[in-house]
Design an enzyme around this catalytic site. Structure first.
Site, mmCIF file in Angstrom:
data_model
loop_
_atom_site.group_PDB
_atom_site.id
_atom_site.type_symbol
_atom_site.label_atom_id
_atom_site.label_comp_id
_atom_site.label_asym_id
_atom_site.label_seq_id
_atom_site.Cartn_x
_atom_site.Cartn_y
_atom_site.Cartn_z
ATOM 1 N N SER A 1 0.824 -1.207 0.000
ATOM 2 C CA SER A 1 0.000 0.000 0.000
ATOM 3 C C SER A 1 0.863 1.263 0.000
ATOM 4 C CB SER A 1 -0.902 0.001 1.237
ATOM 5 O OG SER A 1 -1.665 1.180 1.250
ATOM 6 N N LYS B 1 -3.084 3.102 -2.256
ATOM 7 C CA LYS B 1 -2.688 3.734 -0.993
ATOM 8 C C LYS B 1 -3.863 3.795 -0.023
ATOM 9 C CE LYS B 1 -0.387 7.789 0.983
ATOM 10 N NZ LYS B 1 0.653 7.015 1.699
ATOM 11 N N GLY C 1 2.560 10.376 5.874
ATOM 12 C CA GLY C 1 1.447 10.806 6.720
ATOM 13 C C GLY C 1 0.079 10.516 6.129
ATOM 14 N N CYS D 1 0.629 2.198 10.591
ATOM 15 C CA CYS D 1 1.391 3.253 9.928
ATOM 16 C C CYS D 1 2.205 4.004 10.975
ATOM 17 C CB CYS D 1 0.482 4.234 9.193
ATOM 18 S SG CYS D 1 1.415 5.554 8.392
#
Lengths: 299, 41
Positions: A27, A48, A75, A131
């Site tokens: 991703s 993504k 981010g 993440c």
């Protein structure tokens, strides 16, 4: 004498979904602008991460090269799920479409999975529980098995019948894997980038505080896949530093059913990785890629 | 503009530059040549 690669069956099955090859993009590493280059390479498409609302992402600099890898701090820049769904057809490559999802709260994850779960174009959802570049959705929120289990359970209920993958970070990966499996995750993506820092000594400043990816983390990711595969029954999608066909083989031998290619696709054509993997299978006399999974010999 | 690029094909969002009114654009695909008034510089 058969031709090189002819007769090799690259197909695998993941969560009941047949994939023509065991490869898929990690991703955030393949945008719709670059799709033309990858036709026939990947078994599934994976854009993504999408989030409930648009995100501008982190201020630059966002990427820094490191020995055998890179550190990124994007981010989760994305236009939000509403526009993502509007533009979803751009990712139609005629192969199963996996969608990476992230939220700041359990409720956000649940609401997002409700939207994605009801869209028939989406074959599976990958929960981005790891993440490292978003404080709330990343390390602090989903750091432990209790959070992972809670989020996965809510998402499981919100998207009934839709295959659910949980993407985990290295820290506590085995405990988090067990928690995700217990909550009903159908598969696990192991692993995300590793928290890292680059420093600009000339300016005496932090350059990029983010996640390390690329070949530098491959042995760490292999270890994670190996340990998780021995702890859970659900299939694993290996990710972390895959840059060659032999790397694909290594991840599958360590226990992965499918393998993601990310940073390496910035450096080389992923088609070559698939060709190398096919050649490897040919050389070792294995005609069926799926038989590689967990196929390590015991000394 | 010259920015550090990861992928060079629009995928990684690494080479972004800030635009007026907020947000970022990618210098590799939306640029690298921009109208000056578009960018927040």
């Amino acid at each position: 004498v058969r031709e090189r690669g002819i007769g090799v069956n690259l197909g695998i099955e993941l969560c009941g979904i047949p994939l023509e090859t065991p490869l898929m993009p990690a991703s955030g590493t393949l945008a719709k602008e670059a799709l033309g280059e990858v036709e026939g390479v990947y078994g599934a498409m994976l854009p993504k991460t999408t989030t409930p609302t648009p995100r501008a992402g982190n201020p630059p600099p966002r990427v820094a090269e490191t020995p055998a890898g890179m550190v990124n701090s994007i981010g989760l820049q994305n236009p939000g799920v509403e526009r993502f769904i509007e533009e979803l057809d751009a990712f139609d490559l005629g192969i199963p479409l996996f969608v990476s999802a992230a939220g700041d709260t359990v409720e956000e994850f649940g609401a997002l999975c409700e939207v994605l779960g009801s869209d028939e174009r989406i074959a599976a959802i990958e929960l981005n529980l790891s993440c490292p570049n978003v404080e709330c959705g990343g390390l602090t929120f989903c750091a432990g098995p209790a959070s992972v289990e809670e989020v996965a359970a809510v998402c499981r209920a919100a998207a009934p019948g839709k295959p659910l993958l949980a993407k985990l970070t290295f820290e506590g990966v085995v405990e988090n894997a067990r928690a995700a499996e217990a909550a009903g995750a159908d598969a696990l993506t192991v692993m995300n980038t590793i928290p890292a820092l680059t420093v600009d000594a000339q300016r005496r400043e932090v350059l990029v505080r983010g996640g390390l990816s690329g070949p530098a983390i491959k042995p760490v990711a292999l270890r994670a896949v190996y340990e998780v595969s021995r702890a859970v029954a659900v299939p694993i999608v290996g990710s972390g530093g895959v840059a060659s066909g032999v790397d694909v083989a290594e991840f599958m031998l360590a226990g992965a059913t499918a393998v993601q290619v990310g940073t390496a696709s910035f450096v080389r054509d992923p088609r070559e990785i698939l060709e190398e993997f096919t050649a490897y299978l040919d050389e070792v006399g294995l005609g069926v890629a799926a038989e590689m999974t967990g196929g390590l010999r015991h000394k | 503009v010259e920015e550090r690029m990861g992928c060079g094909n629009g995928s990684c969002n690494g080479c972004v530059v800030p635009v007026r009114g907020g947000g970022y654009v990618r210098s590799c695909v939306e640029g690298p040549v921009f109208r000056a008034e578009v960018l927040a510089w």
